[in-house]
Scaffold this active site. Structure first.
Site, short mmCIF file in Angstrom:
data_model
loop_
_atom_site.label_atom_id
_atom_site.label_comp_id
_atom_site.label_asym_id
_atom_site.label_seq_id
_atom_site.Cartn_x
_atom_site.Cartn_y
_atom_site.Cartn_z
N GLU A 75 0.73 -1.28 -0.18
CA GLU A 75 0.11 -0.09 -0.06
C GLU A 75 0.90 1.11 0.00
O GLU A 75 1.37 1.86 0.89
CB GLU A 75 -0.97 0.05 1.23
CG GLU A 75 -0.54 -0.23 2.36
CD GLU A 75 -1.44 -0.14 3.86
OE1 GLU A 75 -2.39 0.83 3.57
OE2 GLU A 75 -1.25 -0.55 4.68
N GLU A 89 3.88 8.92 -4.08
CA GLU A 89 5.09 8.30 -3.13
C GLU A 89 5.84 7.18 -3.72
O GLU A 89 6.28 6.55 -2.61
CB GLU A 89 4.08 7.81 -1.81
CG GLU A 89 3.20 8.92 -1.26
CD GLU A 89 2.42 8.68 -0.14
OE1 GLU A 89 2.30 7.42 0.32
OE2 GLU A 89 1.42 9.38 0.41
#
Lengths: 654, 654
Positions: free
Chosen positions: B455, B464
């Site tokens: 995740e 990210e």
């Protein structure tokens, strides 16, 4: 070898030539220097290397021997790089896009590594070049020495649409997009490809305000004169002359198309070459200084001929060359005392004082009938007499009209007063002239004046506070008396001027965007005709006149092309007396007068103006205790912020 | 008295009422507080004073007793000033213009002097208000406490053209002009005059992204229900509810038009007032708490009814209220170690982990046939295991599917590893779960995985650095193995959001304009539907995938009104496995999922978008040693600079 000795065209005297990739760039360079050119433009890498796909993850530099051979530091000024054709970072094909992005970055970094003064980047298309601009912008942020010249065709919109060599589109728009995406980098310039057709004047004029660095002139644009030599059409000659005067260089490209004059034959003057004097007369022939073996030498000599032909600027015009596009913060003669040099410069402005002399002359004749010439004395006060030029002008007028004159010369600058006293003594004016060393705002006049003469106007008319000064001085003007000047009006027009705006941007602070500058504007394009702004009349009919002003101006641009507006150019004109006027308005400029350059009000951000869209501008003249200032804004085609609220960045002190 | 207790509408619970000028403002205020309102809006000066011409050079302040009587400091929060009608600084009549400029300045400075929280400035016209803006801008630059609410009609362009009370024009355009001229001052807001007709939705929506502070609701907009009480049309009720939810206050204006309920009769509940429960059911009647003597009390109570009616936000939605329009710099979990609080917040996101559980569930069933369920062990690696939620989800899936699972839980944050070890011990997972405290990029796996679960996605999907992490982790994924997620795509749309842009402007530096922000966007207007941007797939087919990306997006706006674009809103969606997806895309948002707010990419300067003009946006995902960053720009309807070149202002560290 420069094209000529003239100094009014800056670097335009250095011409270049585009050469193919050469393994031995030194000999290629020397060969073209020998032919008369001053620099060459050459591909950064071999065309062979371009056709090979760059392997993924390769950081291999493009092959070129130039870094080894360019040992002499001066060479970096004599070689302009050219990135490879066929690099397409904005291709619709993903592979070509990726490969193009990579190749472009490698080549631009290579140019930077070699410390080349400039590198030419041919735009692959006139549609969107956003991906190209992204790489360019990244590289520009790291450049120290190298400038990038974006190469685009000099073609009008309609011509471009029919041109198959580029995707249809507007050259200016393509340039504007790249320039805006790259945040108006001062390292970014333009090289315009001259076509066989010269676009209409309006299309050419829009480039005046842009950072055009060079024209790329193909040998195919040349005609052949009746003697068989290369020559340019009248339109092309005018184009060259126009850009030479803006300091734009010419780069010749292409093969020689006049092969009978090539390397294997050695023409002589007897072979049909016109002499320089003859070519000057005919205007379409080729001058030649001797014999040559280089196939392009005749073209270079023709460029030299075109370069040298216009008349050299004389006198004041020549002196002002150094001030072109150089920003100066306006003088504040009310707040500060002027320096000797400033007085000297202004006093040399003969046309200005001749006009003042004429104005006093006319006023004396109007006020004093011939019958009273010997008996009636006119009292004339010069407010702000400086070192005496207006005193002299007034005395000249009195002598010519044979009218009796008594002059008070009021001056607040103690340094100027010293000279003024000496002048009065030297000229034996003591019986006619009284020097009063005082600030006119606090002076108690011993008697009232018939005529008040002043030269308090700035580049924008009222911007050196003439209205406030003359309102104050009006108390010693007799009722029915005359002020010279009796009226003045400022004028504004929106302009394109990447150069002026870049100068302001260079300061990198808010204050400089909110300051008007006095500047000899050279590289700019007016976007609409000037319009009158603020007017003042003296003497004022009101006891305490309100000198604040506000105005909204709509500048029509019907039929005008798309443009970027970098701010406003300001001018003024003044009525001294009767028919006697002075003006720096472009359409009515007083001949040979040099005391005032125009004024430039910048915008914080350049404003995009679609084709034909009117420009709506607002300006305010505001005042508060001890200061006067301007605020300005645009509301159409889009809305800017109001510049300089409350005079926070710039004001004139009272 | 607030309209209700709900906390999701901010200050909208406080309602106001417009009152005429009162010499004794204290009793006027108290009277209206008693009727249920929380504040009054009142003329700053007596209408009698307005009609008297201001003498030239007068610095006399407008007459008002309020400064003497407003002794209690709280009063400044309960009185909103209103500048006089009939002030016309942009009049075409020079006298009216001068007088208007002077009066406006005096009144605004008066409001500031009284430290009023806000002052309403009715725009005298919808055409050009440049001169008004000039004065307003000057005053705004000196304001400390007071906000100015520009009052304009809430009317569509076509309606405004037919409206004689204002010069024809577009309300939004008039507001936009004033706001831009005043440099987007955060002290400037809007109060919208509600008309008897509610404009079509599109016209209302464009105000979502603008700093609307209040609605001015005339009693004339109310209807009378069958019992004779004031009520609003359904369209007006929806309008109020919409703006209440944006935190916009309502100010009632005008006389009571339901006079049989006025001061001289005292209605009782028996006189036909519906009970609150009844009115809730019927939706068009008036609730009442008791009897009243004030003619406007019934209106106030009706407002309260409309305010209280919508369902209160529950659970996560309620928790997020405090985050509305609050800018956060995105997390960098790869570079920084997350904090306890962050883990806790994310772990509470049940829908997200339910989806992961379902994805592992489906993957296990697909990979391991029922016949091999007891014999074949699937190796599953959680890369970035944090405190273990994905480990738990995977074990749940294994239990449900009755498949054998061996889990490696890889986590680089030593603090999270402590909790992870404790969890494994507490849950007795030791035989199934191996905790590996290492950065996945440097780990040498003892065996290859069948399934890789992670995740690592941010609000913009790849922001990210999920692509880079998963490419690195792919070396310990068996050929033919599964990555969960297997794909993700980012999405962008241009938006109006004065609020978000002002927050960025407040930092007053380049860096903040070139940074994307994670933000629960509330007061914004989308200018076109979102479009997909960058997609990534895992496992990658290429050995060393290129994770740089570039895209050009054309956002159509056919038939859309003129707008100001403050930047881009970003979202993502992801395919975890098969049909199992997660999304924060507005049209497909996973229900109740709260781990991600959208992302906001600002523009350095808001861009004006003419009606119907398409918006062309470009974005790049760039990378260099140790960092990844985005650059973004617009090229139509006008060209912005490319933001964040070379990641100079913002990058994500590798």
């Amino acid at each position: 070898m420069p094209l000529g000795k003239r100094t009014d065209c800056g670097d335009a005297k250095y011409s270049g030539v585009q050469v193919p990739f050469a393994a031995d760039i030194n000999s290629s360079l020397q060969e073209h220097l020998d032919a008369g050119f001053d620099f060459i433009t050459a591909p950064l890498i071999s065309p062979d290397a371009v056709s090979q796909p760059v392997p993924p993850d390769s950081i291999q530099l493009p092959y070129s021997p130039t870094d080894i051979l360019l040992v002499q530091p001066t060479y970096s000024n004599q070689v302009v790089g050219v990135t490879s054709h066929g690099i397409e970072p904005d291709s619709e094909a993903p592979d070509a896009r990726l490969a193009g992005a990579k190749a472009l970055r490698l080549e631009l970094e290579w140019a930077s590594h070699m410390s080349l003064q400039a590198c030419i980047l041919p735009l692959p298309q006139l549609r969107c070049n956003a991906h190209l601009a992204c790489i360019l912008n990244q590289v520009l942020n790291g450049l120290s020495n190298t400038s990038i010249w974006v190469q685009i065709p000099l073609s009008s919109q309609s011509e471009a649409a029919a041109d198959n060599s580029h995707s249809s589109g507007d050259s200016w728009r393509a340039w504007n997009e790249v320039r805006c995406l790259c945040n108006h980098s001062t390292k970014l310039g333009v090289i315009l490809e001259v076509q066989s057709e010269v676009p209409r004047l309006e299309e050419v004029l829009r480039w005046h305000g842009e950072p055009v660095k060079a024209l790329l002139l193909p040998t195919s644009a040349f005609l052949t004169n009746r003697r068989g030599y290369p020559t340019l059409s009248k339109a092309h000659q005018e184009l060259l002359t126009r850009f030479f005067q803006l300091g734009v260089q010419v780069v010749l490209s292409g093969e020689s198309r006049h092969s009978h004059l090539g390397t294997d034959t050695v023409p002589s003057a007897q072979n049909g070459f016109p002499s320089l004097s003859e070519s000057s007369a005919s205007g379409t022939s080729v001058p030649v200084n001797g014999v040559s073996a280089h196939p392009l030498q005749l073209y270079c000599e023709y460029l030299s001929y075109v370069f040298r032909r216009p008349q050299l600027p004389q006198g004041q015009e020549e002196m002002e060359i150094g001030y072109r596009d150089y920003l100066q913060v306006p003088l504040q003669p009310l707040q500060d005392n002027l320096e000797l040099q400033t007085y000297e410069t202004f006093e040399r402005d003969t046309p200005k004082y001749a006009a003042y002399e004429q104005a006093v002359h006319d006023a004396l004749l109007d006020r004093v009938p011939q019958s009273e010439a010997a008996t009636r004395t006119t009292v004339l006060m010069v407010v702000g007499a400086g070192r005496g030029p207006l005193v002299r002008a007034a005395l000249n007028a009195a002598r010519q009209t044979e009218r009796r004159l008594k002059i008070y010369a009021i001056e607040k600058n103690p340094n100027a007063v010293v000279t003024l006293h000496k002048l009065v003594a030297a000229e034996r004016w003591e019986d006619q002239v009284t020097v009063v060393a005082v600030d006119m705002r606090s002076w108690q006049a011993p008697e009232q004046a018939d005529i008040l003469v002043s030269e308090l106007l700035g580049s924008f008319g009222d911007n050196e506070l003439s209205p406030e000064c003359l309102d104050g001085a009006q108390r010693f003007l007799r009722s029915g008396g005359i002020s010279i000047p009796c009226a003045y009006t400022s004028h504004l027009q929106p302009i394109t001027s990447a150069k002026l705006w870049s100068e302001v941007q260079g300061y990198n602070d808010l204050e400089h965007y909110e300051t008007p500058y006095v500047v000899k504007m050279h590289r700019f394009t007016p976007l609409s005709a000037p319009q009158p702004v603020f007017s003042f009349h003296h003497p004022s009919k009101e006891p305490r006149p309100d000198n604040t002003r506000s105005i909204s101006l709509a500048f029509p641009r019907d039929g005008s092309p798309e443009a970027l507006c970098h701010g406003l150019a300001g001018y003024f004109d003044t009525q001294l007396y009767g028919q006697v006027t002075l003006s720096i308005h472009p359409q009515t400029h007083t001949e040979e007068m040099h005391s005032w350059f125009p004024i430039y009000f910048p915008f914080k951000a350049p404003v995009h103006c679609p084709a034909g869209a009117a420009i709506q501008v607002h300006m305010w003249r505001c005042s508060a205790n001890h200061k006067v200032w301007y605020e300005w804004a645009m509301t159409a085609p889009s809305v800017t912020t109001i510049h300089n609220p409350n005079g926070r960045s710039y004001h004139v002190g009272l």
